[in-house]
Design a protein around this motif. Sequence first.
Motif, mmCIF file in Angstrom:
data_model
loop_
_atom_site.group_PDB
_atom_site.id
_atom_site.type_symbol
_atom_site.label_atom_id
_atom_site.label_comp_id
_atom_site.label_asym_id
_atom_site.label_seq_id
_atom_site.Cartn_x
_atom_site.Cartn_y
_atom_site.Cartn_z
ATOM 1 N N ARG A 46 2.437 1.494 -3.300
ATOM 2 C CA ARG A 46 2.030 1.812 -4.486
ATOM 3 C C ARG A 46 2.382 3.295 -4.913
ATOM 4 O O ARG A 46 3.050 3.618 -5.886
ATOM 5 C CB ARG A 46 0.710 1.561 -4.824
ATOM 6 C CG ARG A 46 0.102 2.056 -6.350
ATOM 7 C CD ARG A 46 0.881 1.363 -7.329
ATOM 8 N NE ARG A 46 0.466 1.691 -8.720
ATOM 9 C CZ ARG A 46 1.357 2.047 -9.622
ATOM 10 N NH1 ARG A 46 2.771 1.846 -9.542
ATOM 11 N NH2 ARG A 46 1.127 2.404 -10.865
ATOM 12 N N ILE A 47 2.130 4.201 -4.009
ATOM 13 C CA ILE A 47 2.322 5.663 -4.151
ATOM 14 C C ILE A 47 4.020 5.811 -4.220
ATOM 15 O O ILE A 47 4.366 6.639 -4.945
ATOM 16 C CB ILE A 47 1.574 6.463 -3.076
ATOM 17 C CG1 ILE A 47 0.131 6.387 -3.290
ATOM 18 C CG2 ILE A 47 1.899 7.826 -3.222
ATOM 19 C CD1 ILE A 47 -0.697 6.695 -2.000
ATOM 20 N N ALA A 48 4.667 5.012 -3.338
ATOM 21 C CA ALA A 48 6.017 5.242 -3.211
ATOM 22 C C ALA A 48 6.469 4.954 -4.532
ATOM 23 O O ALA A 48 7.537 5.568 -5.063
ATOM 24 C CB ALA A 48 6.613 4.446 -2.150
ATOM 25 N N GLU A 49 6.224 3.844 -5.132
ATOM 26 C CA GLU A 49 6.531 3.497 -6.335
ATOM 27 C C GLU A 49 6.350 4.440 -7.407
ATOM 28 O O GLU A 49 7.281 4.828 -8.450
ATOM 29 C CB GLU A 49 6.015 2.132 -6.864
ATOM 30 C CG GLU A 49 6.507 1.697 -8.275
ATOM 31 C CD GLU A 49 5.701 0.298 -8.727
ATOM 32 O OE1 GLU A 49 5.807 -0.099 -9.691
ATOM 33 O OE2 GLU A 49 4.798 -0.098 -7.746
ATOM 34 N N ILE A 50 5.213 5.169 -7.549
ATOM 35 C CA ILE A 50 4.848 6.171 -8.564
ATOM 36 C C ILE A 50 5.803 7.339 -8.368
ATOM 37 O O ILE A 50 6.216 8.017 -9.335
ATOM 38 C CB ILE A 50 3.443 6.704 -8.343
ATOM 39 C CG1 ILE A 50 2.614 5.411 -8.784
ATOM 40 C CG2 ILE A 50 3.057 8.020 -9.233
ATOM 41 C CD1 ILE A 50 1.066 5.868 -8.461
ATOM 42 N N LEU A 51 6.176 7.756 -7.077
ATOM 43 C CA LEU A 51 7.012 8.858 -6.727
ATOM 44 C C LEU A 51 8.490 8.618 -7.018
ATOM 45 O O LEU A 51 9.506 9.520 -6.977
ATOM 46 C CB LEU A 51 6.798 9.235 -5.372
ATOM 47 C CG LEU A 51 5.376 9.867 -5.037
ATOM 48 C CD1 LEU A 51 5.438 10.256 -3.641
ATOM 49 C CD2 LEU A 51 5.347 11.145 -5.711
ATOM 50 N N GLY A 52 8.667 7.396 -7.274
ATOM 51 C CA GLY A 52 10.335 6.946 -7.558
ATOM 52 C C GLY A 52 10.933 6.658 -6.410
ATOM 53 O O GLY A 52 12.193 6.413 -6.683
ATOM 54 N N LEU A 53 10.272 6.049 -5.496
ATOM 55 C CA LEU A 53 10.987 5.411 -4.250
ATOM 56 C C LEU A 53 11.047 3.989 -4.388
ATOM 57 O O LEU A 53 9.915 3.236 -4.631
ATOM 58 C CB LEU A 53 10.077 5.861 -3.044
ATOM 59 C CG LEU A 53 10.426 7.410 -2.614
ATOM 60 C CD1 LEU A 53 9.198 7.838 -1.546
ATOM 61 C CD2 LEU A 53 11.655 7.383 -1.954
ATOM 62 N N ASP A 54 12.022 3.290 -4.227
ATOM 63 C CA ASP A 54 12.136 1.797 -3.856
ATOM 64 C C ASP A 54 12.306 1.586 -2.506
ATOM 65 O O ASP A 54 13.291 1.790 -1.767
ATOM 66 C CB ASP A 54 13.386 1.275 -4.621
ATOM 67 C CG ASP A 54 13.658 -0.189 -4.832
ATOM 68 O OD1 ASP A 54 12.672 -0.798 -4.427
ATOM 69 O OD2 ASP A 54 14.906 -0.576 -4.992
ATOM 70 N N LEU A 55 11.040 1.137 -1.676
ATOM 71 C CA LEU A 55 11.367 0.770 -0.354
ATOM 72 C C LEU A 55 12.288 -0.314 -0.074
ATOM 73 O O LEU A 55 12.303 -1.293 -0.841
ATOM 74 C CB LEU A 55 9.979 0.387 0.144
ATOM 75 C CG LEU A 55 8.899 1.563 0.120
ATOM 76 C CD1 LEU A 55 7.572 0.987 0.311
ATOM 77 C CD2 LEU A 55 9.368 2.793 1.235
ATOM 78 N N LYS A 56 13.197 -0.218 1.159
ATOM 79 C CA LYS A 56 13.979 -1.187 1.312
ATOM 80 C C LYS A 56 13.114 -2.516 2.197
ATOM 81 O O LYS A 56 11.897 -1.808 2.626
ATOM 82 C CB LYS A 56 14.993 -0.748 2.201
ATOM 83 C CG LYS A 56 15.892 0.245 1.673
ATOM 84 C CD LYS A 56 16.822 0.924 2.755
ATOM 85 C CE LYS A 56 17.789 1.751 2.169
ATOM 86 N NZ LYS A 56 18.703 2.446 3.347
ATOM 87 N N THR A 57 13.666 -3.517 2.113
ATOM 88 C CA THR A 57 12.926 -4.601 2.875
ATOM 89 C C THR A 57 13.812 -5.230 3.964
ATOM 90 O O THR A 57 14.912 -4.929 3.808
ATOM 91 C CB THR A 57 12.524 -5.736 1.953
ATOM 92 O OG1 THR A 57 13.504 -6.279 1.386
ATOM 93 C CG2 THR A 57 11.345 -5.244 0.921
ATOM 94 N N ARG A 58 13.019 -5.983 5.116
ATOM 95 C CA ARG A 58 13.681 -6.553 5.966
ATOM 96 C C ARG A 58 13.036 -7.918 6.073
ATOM 97 O O ARG A 58 11.946 -8.116 5.919
ATOM 98 C CB ARG A 58 13.652 -5.745 7.291
ATOM 99 C CG ARG A 58 12.151 -5.755 7.858
ATOM 100 C CD ARG A 58 11.968 -4.840 8.880
ATOM 101 N NE ARG A 58 10.950 -4.756 9.634
ATOM 102 C CZ ARG A 58 9.780 -3.993 9.403
ATOM 103 N NH1 ARG A 58 9.736 -3.497 8.123
ATOM 104 N NH2 ARG A 58 8.566 -4.026 9.919
#
Length: 214
Positions: A46-58
């Motif tokens: 959730r915090i990553a999303e706020i900061l503008g980070l789109d987490l990769k997935t596997r």
Amino acid sequence: MSKVIETTVYRLDELSDAAKDKARAWCREGGFDYDWYETVYEDFQRIAEILGLDLKTRPVRLMGGGTRQEPCIWFRGFWSQGDGACFEARLSYHKGAPRLIREYAPQDTELHRIADVLQAIQKRNFYQLRAEASHRGHYYHEYCMAISVERDSPNWQDMTADAEETVIEALRDFARWLYRQLEREYDYLSSDAVVDETILANEYMFAETGRRFG
């Protein structure tokens, strides 16, 4: 010829202090055979999303034969010098991140600082910075993240001289923040108070020495 052997067993609160420590050690040894870090991961996402980070997935294989997508987050801890956490993600500008992060985590000044740093460097580059973080190597800490930074300018303008270093360090700081949250959660779950609650809730019984009975 069979024999019936009687033995006396004890609840945790009936043991001596030394026996309690042995009983707790038994519980801790097998007490983390589950995804105890999931709540930390959810908060991080959730915090990553706020900061503008789109987490990769596997893809991760399930017991039934199917697969599911999990975020590319890894950690190792918490006893060795090389322990840490890292992630894979793509970064772009997210409007209002400093305000949103303060609403989400009003007491976390480190997150406020990271959001402010990213906001300031984006502003100096007309909000055109992009970055990508990928895991490399066999370890899991912030320096295992290969981070590339570029400016997506329609006029082919170069990014400011401090942009690359600033973004890279901010993302590594975010990985360090994640590791501290994981360490804090682990310490809490392995504390005497929480371990005692687990033992009592499951009604485990012990020999007088603290060895698990049954």
